[in-house]
Design a protein around this motif. Structure first.
Motif, PDB file in Angstrom:
ATOM      1  N   VAL B  35       0.842  -1.209   0.000  1.00  0.00           N
ATOM      2  CA  VAL B  35       0.000   0.000   0.000  1.00  0.00           C
ATOM      3  C   VAL B  35       0.871   1.252   0.000  1.00  0.00           C
ATOM      4  N   LEU B  36       1.934   1.234   0.783  1.00  0.00           N
ATOM      5  CA  LEU B  36       2.829   2.402   0.805  1.00  0.00           C
ATOM      6  C   LEU B  36       3.525   2.600  -0.530  1.00  0.00           C
ATOM      7  N   PHE B  37       3.933   1.504  -1.160  1.00  0.00           N
ATOM      8  CA  PHE B  37       4.525   1.609  -2.497  1.00  0.00           C
ATOM      9  C   PHE B  37       3.523   2.247  -3.467  1.00  0.00           C
ATOM     10  N   LEU B  38       2.289   1.795  -3.370  1.00  0.00           N
ATOM     11  CA  LEU B  38       1.242   2.290  -4.269  1.00  0.00           C
ATOM     12  C   LEU B  38       0.981   3.785  -4.040  1.00  0.00           C
ATOM     13  N   LEU B  39       0.942   4.163  -2.761  1.00  0.00           N
ATOM     14  CA  LEU B  39       0.704   5.566  -2.428  1.00  0.00           C
ATOM     15  C   LEU B  39       1.822   6.452  -2.979  1.00  0.00           C
ATOM     16  N   SER B  47       7.999  16.007  -4.693  1.00  0.00           N
ATOM     17  CA  SER B  47       7.157  16.819  -3.812  1.00  0.00           C
ATOM     18  C   SER B  47       7.373  16.406  -2.359  1.00  0.00           C
ATOM     19  N   TRP B  48       6.889  17.254  -1.433  1.00  0.00           N
ATOM     20  CA  TRP B  48       7.078  16.955  -0.011  1.00  0.00           C
ATOM     21  C   TRP B  48       6.312  15.696   0.370  1.00  0.00           C
ATOM     22  N   LEU B  49       5.163  15.498  -0.280  1.00  0.00           N
ATOM     23  CA  LEU B  49       4.352  14.315   0.028  1.00  0.00           C
ATOM     24  C   LEU B  49       5.063  13.048  -0.433  1.00  0.00           C
ATOM     25  N   ALA B  50       5.689  13.136  -1.609  1.00  0.00           N
ATOM     26  CA  ALA B  50       6.441  11.976  -2.107  1.00  0.00           C
ATOM     27  C   ALA B  50       7.578  11.635  -1.142  1.00  0.00           C
ATOM     28  N   GLY B  51       8.233  12.694  -0.665  1.00  0.00           N
ATOM     29  CA  GLY B  51       9.314  12.494   0.299  1.00  0.00           C
ATOM     30  C   GLY B  51       8.818  11.866   1.586  1.00  0.00           C
ATOM     31  N   LEU B  52       7.677  12.372   2.050  1.00  0.00           N
ATOM     32  CA  LEU B  52       7.101  11.864   3.300  1.00  0.00           C
ATOM     33  C   LEU B  52       6.715  10.396   3.170  1.00  0.00           C
ATOM     34  N   LEU B  53       6.100  10.072   2.040  1.00  0.00           N
ATOM     35  CA  LEU B  53       5.696   8.684   1.822  1.00  0.00           C
ATOM     36  C   LEU B  53       6.911   7.758   1.684  1.00  0.00           C
ATOM     37  N   GLY B  54       7.939   8.287   1.016  1.00  0.00           N
ATOM     38  CA  GLY B  54       9.167   7.498   0.910  1.00  0.00           C
ATOM     39  C   GLY B  54       9.748   7.195   2.275  1.00  0.00           C
ATOM     40  N   LEU B  55       9.758   8.241   3.113  1.00  0.00           N
ATOM     41  CA  LEU B  55      10.272   8.067   4.470  1.00  0.00           C
ATOM     42  C   LEU B  55       9.389   7.093   5.259  1.00  0.00           C
ATOM     43  N   GLY B  56       8.082   7.254   5.081  1.00  0.00           N
ATOM     44  CA  GLY B  56       7.136   6.365   5.757  1.00  0.00           C
ATOM     45  C   GLY B  56       7.355   4.906   5.376  1.00  0.00           C
ATOM     46  N   THR B  57       7.630   4.688   4.105  1.00  0.00           N
ATOM     47  CA  THR B  57       7.886   3.317   3.635  1.00  0.00           C
ATOM     48  C   THR B  57       9.117   2.743   4.318  1.00  0.00           C
ATOM     49  N   LEU B  58      10.159   3.569   4.367  1.00  0.00           N
ATOM     50  CA  LEU B  58      11.398   3.105   5.028  1.00  0.00           C
ATOM     51  C   LEU B  58      11.123   2.743   6.487  1.00  0.00           C
ATOM     52  N   VAL B  59      10.337   3.596   7.147  1.00  0.00           N
ATOM     53  CA  VAL B  59      10.038   3.358   8.566  1.00  0.00           C
ATOM     54  C   VAL B  59       9.247   2.069   8.733  1.00  0.00           C
ATOM     55  N   VAL B  60       8.238   1.890   7.898  1.00  0.00           N
ATOM     56  CA  VAL B  60       7.401   0.682   8.020  1.00  0.00           C
ATOM     57  C   VAL B  60       8.226  -0.565   7.746  1.00  0.00           C
ATOM     58  N   VAL B  61       9.021  -0.526   6.677  1.00  0.00           N
ATOM     59  CA  VAL B  61       9.836  -1.700   6.338  1.00  0.00           C
ATOM     60  C   VAL B  61      10.815  -1.999   7.476  1.00  0.00           C
ATOM     61  N   GLY B  62      11.483  -0.944   7.950  1.00  0.00           N
ATOM     62  CA  GLY B  62      12.468  -1.133   9.020  1.00  0.00           C
ATOM     63  C   GLY B  62      11.839  -1.587  10.310  1.00  0.00           C
TER      64      GLY B  62
END
Lengths: 117, 211
Positions: B35-39, B47-62
């Motif tokens: 879902v995070l990949f899709l988002l 964009s800031w949202l893309a950055g935030l989601l990228g960071l969120g993905t890293l956090v969830v995976v980690g």
């Protein structure tokens, strides 16, 4: 060429009677396959009653083949069993004896005194 | 005598999977990643949202790597061990560990090569590559535990990923759907196993063990 039956008879007479009993063999086999297992797992896997399993575990513990640790998981009492080094060696030795016996038996040597040719 | 002993070992491995809890947890984890990949494909790149989601993905995976195992353990302590007992497994043999490290390094090298040779053509096959990374462990578990459903996980994951790649849904979108599909299959299957487990296995209502 025939099977040296006296050799087979001698090797089977030396087999470890503590492990040779079916229930205890199963218990030791299970503990050989894992690091440790609790009483409930052993009871389910062996199909023994609580009393029966306790008795067999006691015998194995007295012989030094297994170690039993009574502990707690939170507030729930837990009886953990693991195979001691003595038990591991005894089981491996028993396994080897049985293997040699089976390999030396008439079924494997081609002799079939009672069967049809 | 060798064969019955192998069956005892396999039975011990099956014990870990008989409640379905690990599959539910790992399945939900995979769905979250997907879902995070899709988002990440929705906002404008950079964009800031893309950055935030990228960071969120890293956090969830980690976090998932750290939290999934303790979560499974807690759930098993509450729901499974009182019903079917507890087993501690032998640590993997050195050869087994070395082989796992080697395979992991091989896969990482292959992924690295894939990313370096990234192009429109290769990106279309990214879902298949991801699916292989999920399917191979599932296949190995199926073989070690003797559980057919893990072979099915592997097969379904490969089929879905191949379908996505052939339909042109590659890159991050395809990868996301591979994780979502694999996760849903695993979580749903785990849930069915868990419900059947609860129905068929009652906690013993007796005195403390061994007394």
């Amino acid at each position: 060429m025939g099977t040296d039956f006296s050799e087979l008879r001698r090797s089977m007479s030396e087999v470890d009677r503590l492990i040779h009993e079916p229930a205890r063999l199963l218990i030791v086999s299970i503990l050989y396959a894992v690091e440790s297992a609790d009483f409930l797992y052993l009871k389910r896997e062996t199909g023994l009653t609580r009393g029966n399993l306790s008795a067999h575990l006691s015998r194995l513990e007295t012989a030094g083949y297994i170690e039993i640790e009574k502990t707690y998981r939170g507030k729930i009492p837990l009886t953990l069993c693991r195979l001691a080094e003595t038990g591991r060696q005894a089981f491996e030795s028993y396994h080897q004896q049985l293997k040699e016996f089976v390999q030396g038996s008439p079924l494997n040597s081609g002799d079939n005194p009672g069967g049809k040719s | 005598m060798g064969r019955p002993l192998e069956q005892v070992k396999q039975r011990a491995i099956q014990h870990w999977f008989e409640d379905g809890l690990s599959e539910i947890c790992i399945g939900v984890y995979f769905v979250s990643i997907g879902v995070l990949f899709l988002l990440q494909t929705w906002p404008e790149p950079g964009s800031w949202l893309a950055g935030l989601l990228g960071l969120g993905t890293l956090v969830v995976v980690g976090l998932g790597v750290w939290l999934v195992r303790p979560l499974i353990r807690v759930l098993k302590e509450r729901l499974a061990y009182p019903r079917t007992g507890y087993v501690a497994y032998h640590p993997p043999a050195r050869l087994h560990r070395a082989l796992s490290l080697f395979l992991g390094a091989l896969m990482a090298a292959f992924f690295g090569w894939f990313i370096l040779s990234y192009s429109q053509t290769t990106s279309a096959w990214l879902p298949v590559l991801e699916a292989l990374a999920l399917a191979v462990p599932a296949f190995v578990i199926g073989q070690r535990a003797g559980l057919i459903r893990f072979y099915l996980y592997a097969l379904i994951t490969i089929v879905i990923s191949a379908g996505l790649s052939l339909s042109g849904t590659g890159d991050l979108v395809g990868t996301a759907w591979v994780f979502i599909a694999a996760g849903l299959v695993m979580a749903f299957s785990g849930l069915v196993v868990f419900i059947l487990y609860l129905r068929n296995v009652r906690p013993p209502q007796e005195a403390p063990d061994g007394d």
